[in-house]
Design an enzyme around this catalytic site. Structure first.
Site, PDB file in Angstrom:
ATOM      1  N   VAL A 102       0.842  -1.198   0.000  1.00  0.00           N
ATOM      2  CA  VAL A 102       0.000   0.000   0.000  1.00  0.00           C
ATOM      3  C   VAL A 102       0.880   1.252   0.000  1.00  0.00           C
ATOM      4  O   VAL A 102       2.030   1.201   0.410  1.00  0.00           O
ATOM      5  CB  VAL A 102      -0.932   0.016   1.220  1.00  0.00           C
ATOM      6  N   LEU A 103       0.307   2.351  -0.424  1.00  0.00           N
ATOM      7  CA  LEU A 103       1.092   3.590  -0.516  1.00  0.00           C
ATOM      8  C   LEU A 103       1.025   4.357   0.800  1.00  0.00           C
ATOM      9  O   LEU A 103       0.807   5.550   0.818  1.00  0.00           O
ATOM     10  CB  LEU A 103       0.565   4.471  -1.645  1.00  0.00           C
ATOM     11  N   CYS A 104       1.203   3.673   1.896  1.00  0.00           N
ATOM     12  CA  CYS A 104       1.067   4.324   3.200  1.00  0.00           C
ATOM     13  C   CYS A 104       2.095   5.426   3.383  1.00  0.00           C
ATOM     14  O   CYS A 104       1.928   6.313   4.203  1.00  0.00           O
ATOM     15  CB  CYS A 104       1.208   3.284   4.302  1.00  0.00           C
ATOM     16  N   HIS A 105       3.158   5.398   2.606  1.00  0.00           N
ATOM     17  CA  HIS A 105       4.196   6.426   2.766  1.00  0.00           C
ATOM     18  C   HIS A 105       3.731   7.775   2.227  1.00  0.00           C
ATOM     19  O   HIS A 105       4.389   8.780   2.420  1.00  0.00           O
ATOM     20  CB  HIS A 105       5.474   5.966   2.064  1.00  0.00           C
ATOM     21  N   ARG A 106       2.603   7.787   1.548  1.00  0.00           N
ATOM     22  CA  ARG A 106       2.079   9.056   1.036  1.00  0.00           C
ATOM     23  C   ARG A 106       1.099   9.684   2.019  1.00  0.00           C
ATOM     24  O   ARG A 106       0.427  10.636   1.713  1.00  0.00           O
ATOM     25  CB  ARG A 106       1.379   8.824  -0.293  1.00  0.00           C
TER      26      ARG A 106
END
Length: 105
Positions: free
Chosen positions: A56-60
């Site tokens: 998932v793009l949790c870093h965004r």
DNA sequence: GTGTTGACCACAG
DNA sequence: GCTGTGGCCAACA
């Protein structure tokens, strides 16, 4: 074997993937996208468990203040990734927060 | 069912 | 700028 996740987490991950490249969003915004509430804590809780961290793009996802918040790999790593996404970070905070901030649609 | 914890948010001092 | 307090929601013991 795949880990079972709740529908809530599923929505959170979907919201993360909805963020276009080079943009970021906030926990509150995701919470709003899901339940139109201020339950940013629930969102952070779902990402904290994050069984699919690299998927998932949790870093965004950052905090409302523009701070990166937390990250499984560490804030430092999160900053490195965001910098690669053309997102300026300074002193652990997003510089052009208003410019890179994106509302979940 | 109750209490604690958590990658949070807003306000007050 | 920082700290403390209250509030919100979901998962877990």
């Amino acid at each position: 074997m795949p880990k079972e996740i709740t529908p809530f987490e599923k929505l959170v991950y979907a919201a993360c993937q909805k963020i276009p490249r080079g943009r970021i969003s906030t926990y509150a915004e995701i919470a709003r996208y899901i339940k139109n509430s201020k339950s940013a804590r629930a969102v952070g809780n779902a990402l904290n468990r994050n069984p699919y961290a690299p998927k998932v793009l949790c870093h965004r996802v950052v905090r409302s203040d523009g701070t990166v918040g937390g990250f499984v790999h560490g804030e430092k790593k999160k900053i490195e990734i965001l910098k690669k996404e053309n997102v300026a970070i300074k002193n652990g905070r997003v510089v052009d927060f208003d410019k890179v901030f994106c509302v979940i649609q």
